[in-house]
Write an enzyme that holds these catalytic residues in place. Structure first.
Site, PDB file in Angstrom:
ATOM      1  N   LYS A 177       0.803  -1.216  -0.038  1.00 52.51           N
ATOM      2  CA  LYS A 177       0.015  -0.020   0.051  1.00 52.51           C
ATOM      3  C   LYS A 177       0.987   1.257   0.118  1.00 52.51           C
ATOM      4  O   LYS A 177       1.495   1.511   1.265  1.00 52.51           O
ATOM      5  CB  LYS A 177      -1.041   0.155   1.187  1.00 52.51           C
ATOM      6  CG  LYS A 177      -1.881   1.270   1.103  1.00 52.51           C
ATOM      7  CD  LYS A 177      -2.370   1.936   2.313  1.00 52.51           C
ATOM      8  CE  LYS A 177      -1.842   2.975   2.992  1.00 52.51           C
ATOM      9  NZ  LYS A 177      -1.767   4.081   2.094  1.00 52.51           N
ATOM     10  N   GLY A 230       6.814   5.110   8.261  1.00 49.58           N
ATOM     11  CA  GLY A 230       5.979   6.445   8.285  1.00 49.58           C
ATOM     12  C   GLY A 230       6.064   7.085   9.736  1.00 49.58           C
ATOM     13  O   GLY A 230       7.091   6.908  10.457  1.00 49.58           O
ATOM     14  N   SER A 231       5.088   7.589  10.202  1.00 53.52           N
ATOM     15  CA  SER A 231       5.138   8.401  11.251  1.00 53.52           C
ATOM     16  C   SER A 231       4.797   7.461  12.500  1.00 53.52           C
ATOM     17  O   SER A 231       4.416   6.385  12.364  1.00 53.52           O
ATOM     18  CB  SER A 231       3.902   9.586  11.331  1.00 53.52           C
ATOM     19  OG  SER A 231       2.620   8.764  11.436  1.00 53.52           O
ATOM     20  N   GLY A 235       2.853   4.248  12.954  1.00 51.58           N
ATOM     21  CA  GLY A 235       3.413   3.005  13.329  1.00 51.58           C
ATOM     22  C   GLY A 235       2.913   2.262  14.641  1.00 51.58           C
ATOM     23  O   GLY A 235       2.771   1.098  14.703  1.00 51.58           O
ATOM     24  N   GLU A 252       9.551   1.594  10.397  1.00 55.44           N
ATOM     25  CA  GLU A 252      10.966   2.626  10.143  1.00 55.44           C
ATOM     26  C   GLU A 252      10.247   4.040  10.350  1.00 55.44           C
ATOM     27  O   GLU A 252       9.289   4.268   9.572  1.00 55.44           O
ATOM     28  CB  GLU A 252      11.309   2.383   8.600  1.00 55.44           C
ATOM     29  CG  GLU A 252      11.958   1.328   8.104  1.00 55.44           C
ATOM     30  CD  GLU A 252      13.356   1.120   8.891  1.00 55.44           C
ATOM     31  OE1 GLU A 252      13.837   2.186   9.405  1.00 55.44           O
ATOM     32  OE2 GLU A 252      14.048   0.129   8.952  1.00 55.44           O
ATOM     33  N   CYS A 286      13.354  11.206   6.671  1.00 57.56           N
ATOM     34  CA  CYS A 286      13.295  10.884   7.783  1.00 57.56           C
ATOM     35  C   CYS A 286      14.619  10.812   8.567  1.00 57.56           C
ATOM     36  O   CYS A 286      14.785  11.292   9.888  1.00 57.56           O
ATOM     37  CB  CYS A 286      12.839   9.268   7.844  1.00 57.56           C
ATOM     38  SG  CYS A 286      13.896   8.370   6.934  1.00 57.56           S
ATOM     39  N   GLU A 385      10.331  16.063  15.524  1.00 59.26           N
ATOM     40  CA  GLU A 385      10.550  15.969  14.216  1.00 59.26           C
ATOM     41  C   GLU A 385       9.631  16.906  13.463  1.00 59.26           C
ATOM     42  O   GLU A 385       8.391  17.035  13.535  1.00 59.26           O
ATOM     43  CB  GLU A 385      10.161  14.576  13.578  1.00 59.26           C
ATOM     44  CG  GLU A 385      10.594  14.405  12.325  1.00 59.26           C
ATOM     45  CD  GLU A 385      10.196  12.958  11.629  1.00 59.26           C
ATOM     46  OE1 GLU A 385       8.958  12.436  11.984  1.00 59.26           O
ATOM     47  OE2 GLU A 385      10.961  12.238  10.921  1.00 59.26           O
TER      48      GLU A 385
HETATM   49  P1  NAD Z   1       2.073   8.530   7.877  1.00 55.55           P
HETATM   50  O1  NAD Z   1       2.152   7.725   9.119  1.00 55.55           O
HETATM   51  O2  NAD Z   1       0.954   9.349   7.976  1.00 55.55           O
HETATM   52  O3  NAD Z   1       1.562   7.601   6.757  1.00 55.55           O
HETATM   53  C1  NAD Z   1       2.420   6.640   6.372  1.00 55.55           C
HETATM   54  C2  NAD Z   1       1.586   5.439   5.806  1.00 55.55           C
HETATM   55  O4  NAD Z   1       0.752   5.064   6.669  1.00 55.55           O
HETATM   56  C3  NAD Z   1       0.464   6.085   4.382  1.00 55.55           C
HETATM   57  O5  NAD Z   1       0.873   4.989   3.466  1.00 55.55           O
HETATM   58  C4  NAD Z   1      -0.652   5.994   5.271  1.00 55.55           C
HETATM   59  O6  NAD Z   1      -1.745   5.948   4.098  1.00 55.55           O
HETATM   60  C5  NAD Z   1      -0.679   4.746   6.045  1.00 55.55           C
HETATM   61  N1  NAD Z   1      -1.493   4.860   7.142  1.00 55.55           N
HETATM   62  C6  NAD Z   1      -2.197   5.907   7.760  1.00 55.55           C
HETATM   63  N2  NAD Z   1      -3.129   5.353   8.743  1.00 55.55           N
HETATM   64  C7  NAD Z   1      -2.876   4.248   8.927  1.00 55.55           C
HETATM   65  C8  NAD Z   1      -3.280   3.129   9.739  1.00 55.55           C
HETATM   66  N3  NAD Z   1      -4.306   3.517  10.719  1.00 55.55           N
HETATM   67  N4  NAD Z   1      -3.022   2.107   9.662  1.00 55.55           N
HETATM   68  C9  NAD Z   1      -2.177   1.362   8.463  1.00 55.55           C
HETATM   69  N5  NAD Z   1      -1.624   2.492   7.867  1.00 55.55           N
HETATM   70  C10 NAD Z   1      -2.081   3.815   7.960  1.00 55.55           C
HETATM   71  O7  NAD Z   1       3.486   8.872   7.471  1.00 55.55           O
HETATM   72  P2  NAD Z   1       3.882  10.020   6.275  1.00 55.55           P
HETATM   73  O8  NAD Z   1       3.220  11.347   6.593  1.00 55.55           O
HETATM   74  O9  NAD Z   1       3.480   9.437   4.886  1.00 55.55           O
HETATM   75  O10 NAD Z   1       5.443  10.088   6.316  1.00 55.55           O
HETATM   76  C11 NAD Z   1       6.123  11.027   7.104  1.00 55.55           C
HETATM   77  C12 NAD Z   1       6.701  10.236   8.224  1.00 55.55           C
HETATM   78  O11 NAD Z   1       7.359   8.955   7.508  1.00 55.55           O
HETATM   79  C13 NAD Z   1       7.835  10.692   8.903  1.00 55.55           C
HETATM   80  O12 NAD Z   1       7.601  10.670  10.270  1.00 55.55           O
HETATM   81  C14 NAD Z   1       9.047  10.281   8.669  1.00 55.55           C
HETATM   82  O13 NAD Z   1      10.135  10.175   9.560  1.00 55.55           O
HETATM   83  C15 NAD Z   1       8.609   8.921   8.350  1.00 55.55           C
HETATM   84  N6  NAD Z   1       9.610   8.156   7.383  1.00 55.55           N
HETATM   85  C16 NAD Z   1      10.254   7.348   8.081  1.00 55.55           C
HETATM   86  C17 NAD Z   1      11.507   6.713   7.394  1.00 55.55           C
HETATM   87  C18 NAD Z   1      12.523   5.590   7.706  1.00 55.55           C
HETATM   88  O14 NAD Z   1      13.253   5.020   7.027  1.00 55.55           O
HETATM   89  N7  NAD Z   1      12.797   5.473   9.136  1.00 55.55           N
HETATM   90  C19 NAD Z   1      11.589   6.924   5.851  1.00 55.55           C
HETATM   91  C20 NAD Z   1      10.355   7.736   5.472  1.00 55.55           C
HETATM   92  C21 NAD Z   1       9.742   8.315   6.083  1.00 55.55           C
END
Ligand code: NAD
Length: 485
Positions: A177, A230-231, A235, A252, A286, A385
Site C-alpha cells: 500500500k 511512516g510516522s 506506526g 521505520e 526521515c 521531528e
Molecule cells: P504516515 O504515518 O501518515 O503515513 C504512512 C503510511 O501509513 C501511508 O501509506 C498512510 O496511508 C498509512 N496509514 C495511515 N493511517 C494508517 C493506519 N491507521 N494503519 C495503517 N496504515 C496507515 O506518514 P507520512 O506522513 O506518509 O510520512 C512521514 C513520516 O514517515 C515521518 O515521520 C518520517 O520520519 C517517516 N519516515 C521514516 C522513514 C524511515 O526509514 N525511518 C522513511 C521515510 C519516512
C-alpha cells in the site's frame, strides 16, 4: 485526468470496492492531476487471498529463479528511469536530480536483493557447528509468509523497493500500500510485475488511505507480517493492529538526527554537508540532520557559510534545470511545518534565515529554507521531528558535550560527524545511538548497509542482509548425525 480507481490483485486490474476518491495533487502547480480510490476492506480481503494462494509455489521456487524477476524489475526501472523521474518529481515535488538519485537507489536495491536471493540457495541446509558428538543440526531460512507493506510519500519507489525487493527475494508474497499522497510512481510497479511475468498473486498493489486499506491490512489475520514506514503515531497503530494474532512488525519511523561539526572541521566544507543533510527533498527526509551541534570555535564562520548557501538556493519548478529546492509535497505538510514556525516565533528563537529573507514562488506549497541558531534544548523545535526545511543550531564546547546532546533525543535514526580527524570522527561515531552514522560525507545510503533506528525511530532494519532477514523465519532440523550427508 488519471483515475486510479482500480486495484492490482492477482495480476489483474480490478475495480476498487471503495466509494471514496481522493485527489492527487501536483505540489508545484497545486492542480489535481489524478484521483485515487481510498480503498476498502473488501480490496484487502481479495488481495490477501490472492497472496495466500500464490505463496506455496513462490516460496518453494529457488532463490535463483526469484532473482530473475528482481533483475527484471531493475531492468525495467532502468529503461523507464527518465519517465519515472519526471512522474516522481511531478507527484512529490522533489527536484528532478533528486528523483534521479531515488531511481538509482531503487534500481540498486532490486539488483542487490537479486544477489541475496541467489545466495540464499547456498545458505539453505548449512550445517551448524555443535559442541555435541553424534548430533547434526542444519539451518534453513523460510519466508515469513504473506507480508503487508505500507509506505509514506517522501521517497516514492525507494521505500517500496526497500521492502518489496527483500520480501520477494525471501519468498514472501506481498500486498503493498503506497501513500495516497504519491500513488502515481508506485503504479508502475504493477506494470513491471506484468512485464516481467511475475506469477499471479505474488505482488498485489492496493491504493488507498489509512482507513480504507492501511488499517484493515495491518489487522488482517491472513497477513503474517507488516512492514511499515511512516510516522510514529501510525506506526504505533500498526503495531497494535498486528498484536492481534501476535503477528510480526518492522517499523521505520521518525527521526531528529544530529549533525556534529567539531572545531577541527573546515566550516566551508562542513556547510555543504550540513545543507545536504537538511534541505534535500525540502527537508522531508526521515534521516534529516535537523539538529546542528556546532563547536563554538567554528560556529560564527559556519553560520555565515550556511546563510550564504541558503541565499544561493533557487526555489522553483522541480522539473526545471537549476532548481535546488521544490515545494513541500502537500499543503498539509506545509501547514504542519508552519505550526512549528509559529512556535519558534512565540519562543523568540534566534533566526538566521526564514521566510522574511526570501521571495517565494507565487504558486506551489513552498517554504523558505529556515535556519535558527542557539536553539534552547527544551524548545519543541529542538526535540520534535518537523519534517521540513528547518535547521536548528546549538553550540557546544567539547566532544563529550556533543556526544551527550547528540544522544539526548527520543529518536536514533541517523547522525553525521564532521571533523578534520577521521579517527576522532569514528571514535565519536562509536558512541552515538543511531542506525546510520556518516562522517565527512553526504548521507550515503547503500543497499549493503543497514537502515533503521534506535529508540523511537523504529523496530528492525532494512537493507543489507538484515533487510532480507526481516522477511525470513529461521528453522533448524536437528537429529542423529547422518553419515555422508
Ligand atoms: P504516515 O504515518 O501518515 O503515513 C504512512 C503510511 O501509513 C501511508 O501509506 C498512510 O496511508 C498509512 N496509514 C495511515 N493511517 C494508517 C493506519 N491507521 N494503519 C495503517 N496504515 C496507515 O506518514 P507520512 O506522513 O506518509 O510520512 C512521514 C513520516 O514517515 C515521518 O515521520 C518520517 O520520519 C517517516 N519516515 C521514516 C522513514 C524511515 O526509514 N525511518 C522513511 C521515510 C519516512
Amino acid at each position: 485526468m488519471q483515475r486510479l480507481d482500480q486495484q492490482f490483485i492477482d495480476n489483474q486490474w480490478v475495480r476498487s470496492r471503495g466509494s471514496r476518491l481522493l485527489p492527487v495533487i501536483n505540489p508545484y502547480t497545486e492542480e489535481i492531476i489524478a484521483e485515487v480510490t481510498a480503498g476498502d476492506t473488501a480490496d484487502v480481503e481479495a488481495a490477501v487471498e490472492a497472496a495466500r494462494r500464490a505463496l506455496p509455489a513462490w516460496r518453494t521456487m529457488s532463490g535463483a529463479e526469484r532473482a530473475g524477476y528482481l533483475d527484471g524489475f531493475a531492468e525495467v526501472l532502468t529503461r523507464r528511469r527518465d519517465e519515472l523521474m519526471r512522474l516522481s518529481s511531478t507527484n512529490n515535488g522533489k527536484v528532478l536530480a533528486e528523483a534521479g538519485i531515488d531511481l538509482d537507489d531503487a534500481i540498486a536495491c532490486y539488483r542487490y536483493y537479486a544477489g541475496q536471493a541467489r545466495a540464499l540457495d547456498a545458505r539453505q541446509g548449512q550445517q551448524v557447528e555443535l559442541d555435541m558428538e553424534g548430533v547434526e543440526a542444519r539451518c534453513y531460512h523460510d519466508p515469513a509468509g504473506v507480508v503487508g507493506l505500507i509506505t509514506p510519500w517522501n521517497f516514492p519507489l525507494v521505500t517500496s523497493a526497500w521492502k518489496l525487493a527483500p520480501a520477494l527475494a525471501a519468498g514472501c508474497t506481498v500486498v503493498l500500500k503506497p501513500s495516497e499522497v504519491t500513488p502515481l510512481p508506485e503504479h508502475a510497479l504493477a506494470e513491471i510485475a506484468l512485464e516481467v511475468s511475475l506469477p499471479a498473486g505474488v505482488f498485489n498493489l492496493l491504493f488507498g488511505d489509512g482507513e480504507g486499506i492501511g488499517a484493515p491490512l495491518s489487522a488482517h489475520p491472513g497477513v503474517d507480517k507488516v512492514s511499515f514506514t511512516g510516522s510514529n503515531r501510525v506506526g504505533e497503530a500498526v503495531m497494535r493492529a498486528a498484536a492481534g494474532g501476535s503477528r510480526g512488525v518492522s517499523l521505520e519511523l521518525g527521526g531528529k538526527s544530529p549533525i556534529l561539526v567539531m572545531e577541527d572541521a573546515d566550516p566551508e566544507q562542513a556547510a555543504d554537508w550540513v545543507m545536504a543533510g537538511i534541505y534535500f527533498n525540502a527537508g522531508q527526509i526521515c534521516s534529516a540532520t535537523s539538529r546542528l551541534l556546532v563547536h563554538e570555535a567554528v560556529a560564527a564562520p559556519l553560520f555565515a557559510a550556511l546563510a550564504e548557501r541558503i541565499d544561493a538556493l533557487t526555489l522553483g519548478d522541480p522539473l526545471a534545470e537549476g532548481t535546488d529546492m521544490g515545494p513541500l509535497t502537500s499543503s498539509r505538510q506545509r501547514e504542519a511545518v508552519r505550526h512549528y514556525l509559529r512556535i519558534a516565533e512565540q519562543e523568540e528563537l534566534d533566526v538566521v534565515r526564514d521566510e522574511r529573507h526570501r521571495q517565494l514562488p507565487v504558486q506551489g506549497y513552498f517554504l523558505a529554507p529556515i535556519l535558527y541558531r542557539d536553539v534552547p534544548l527544551e524548545s519543541r523545535l529542538w526535540q520534535e521531528e518537523i519534517f521540513g526545511p528547518v535547521l536548528c543550531g546549538h553550540s557546544i564546547s567539547s566532544e563529550q558535550e556533543a556526544i551527550e546532546l547528540a544522544n539526548d533525543s527520543d529518536f536514533g535514526l541517523a547522525a553525521t560527524i564532521i571533523s578534520g580527524d577521521a579517527t576522532r570522527a569514528k571514535r565519536i561515531g562509536s558512541q552515538l545511538q543511531a542506525g546510520s552514522i556518516w562522517f565527512n560525507s553526504d548521507q550515503l545510503v547503500l543497499p549493503e548497509t543497514g537502515w533503521g533506528g534506535f529508540k523511537r525511530s523504529g523496530i528492525g532494519r532494512e537493507l543489507g542482509p538484515w533487510g532480507l532477514s526481516s522477511y525470513l523465519e529461521v528453522k533448524h532440523i536437528v537429529g542423529p548425525e547422518t553419515p555422508g550427508n
